[in-house]
Scaffold this motif. Sequence first.
Motif: not given
Lengths: 195, 287
Positions: B18-23, B26-27, B29
């Motif tokens: 499983a990939a971690p969630p995005p930081p 984000l939007a 930045r």
Amino acid sequence: MHALATPAPATELDELTLRRAQHGDERAWRDLIAIYQDRVHALIWRVLAGRAQHRAPDLTQETFVRVLRALPKFEPQGSAKPSTWILTIATRVALNELRRPDTSELAADAPAATERADATIERRRMGAAIAAAMATLDDEQRSVLVLREYHDLDYAEIAAALDLELGTVKSRLSRARAALRAQLVTALPELGDRA
Amino acid sequence: MNDDDTNPLAGLDLDAWAAPPPPGGLADRVVARVAAIDEAIAVVTRRRRVKRRWWLAGGLVAVVAAATVAFVVGPRGSPATGGSGSGTRVAEHDRTGEVGPETATIPAPAGTVRVQPGLPAKTIERAMQALELELQGCAAGHKAKETIEFTVEPDGSIHGITTTLTGTPATCLERLLASQKLPRAKGPTRATYALEPRPVKCDAEKLVAAGTAEEARGNHTLALGQYDAALRCRFDNHVLQLSFMAACNSASAKRAQKYWKRMPDDMRTHMLQICLHNHITREDLDE
């Protein structure tokens, strides 16, 4: 269609919001990012498997900057869905990162542990084995595999995304699957028994 | 379409990886960065427009002043006294002896190089041949032969650039030459280059559109090729910025440096961040 991995949610930005985003509407930009950010981040994180995965957040940001700047040129009536187009950009951003001299010289990291709290021990072992096996594939094989298995792009979409011939996609995918399977069976012998 | 029937991974729980969630944030930045880039481009464009207006106003004042002086002074202001109209400047250099009797004449593809002894004529000829397309890009669409004079200093840098071109083409050409480095020589060398008109067979707008399409696909190296061709076709500051961005995005410090050296300072301030983000430092660019 196979049922290997749960494909990412098939949500697409609605046409009206897409049009607004193309005209520079900031709220529409935020909607676009909200819909695709999980997929983009996961794709980049997986393509970078074992190498420079700490760069995934930065590269996700970079991908969306490029997406928003190129958005006015995107043709909603064209052959590519917005998600495919965005994932194409993300793949190229990740591959470019892997081609950087300082990244390409990095040895494969120890597979990152990203288990969820509710994951069973078996599932955690499986996750770690996949991470390790993925890290041994070459970058092109891993990209094709990630786009097919985790993002459900069809062969033609993968060919377009990576500028490859359809036949190359098929052969690369076939070799990647076989290599991954072999690695997994070595790490988890019980998988061989099940086959 | 997809022959996945014999997939050896069938039945495996690939989602276990499983990939971690995005930081978070984000939007914010992304939006801030896009706004900063747009603002950088807008600021430079605005400044160029303002400068252009001043040029026009300055030009008008100069014409009025020259007409007044001509009226007051009358026939005494003949060329023999060394007046300095831009169209005759080059010929006067020749008469003042800066280009002496040992001046060499070198045929070039679209012009002629004349140099004093110092740096070998062949060396300058080769350098100008290599730059011919970029020079033509600066002077795109010029109808008459234009002349460029410059001094190659002993350290190989180029200074004292004068040209019969004016406005943006002249600025482009001056920055282009000033960004070059020729081999070292024992003394300074003064050279004159004649830039012959050349029929324009390229379409800069099409090349830029092709570059933008490649950039959109994340294919920065191909985009850079198209932008570079557009600059050689017809120089434009906006395309110079696009080329710089594509070079930074493709992590090519050498290519980025090439465009960096042609940028005015105000443009540099705004564009630097793009390269920094791609791990290309100010030192790499100034090298």
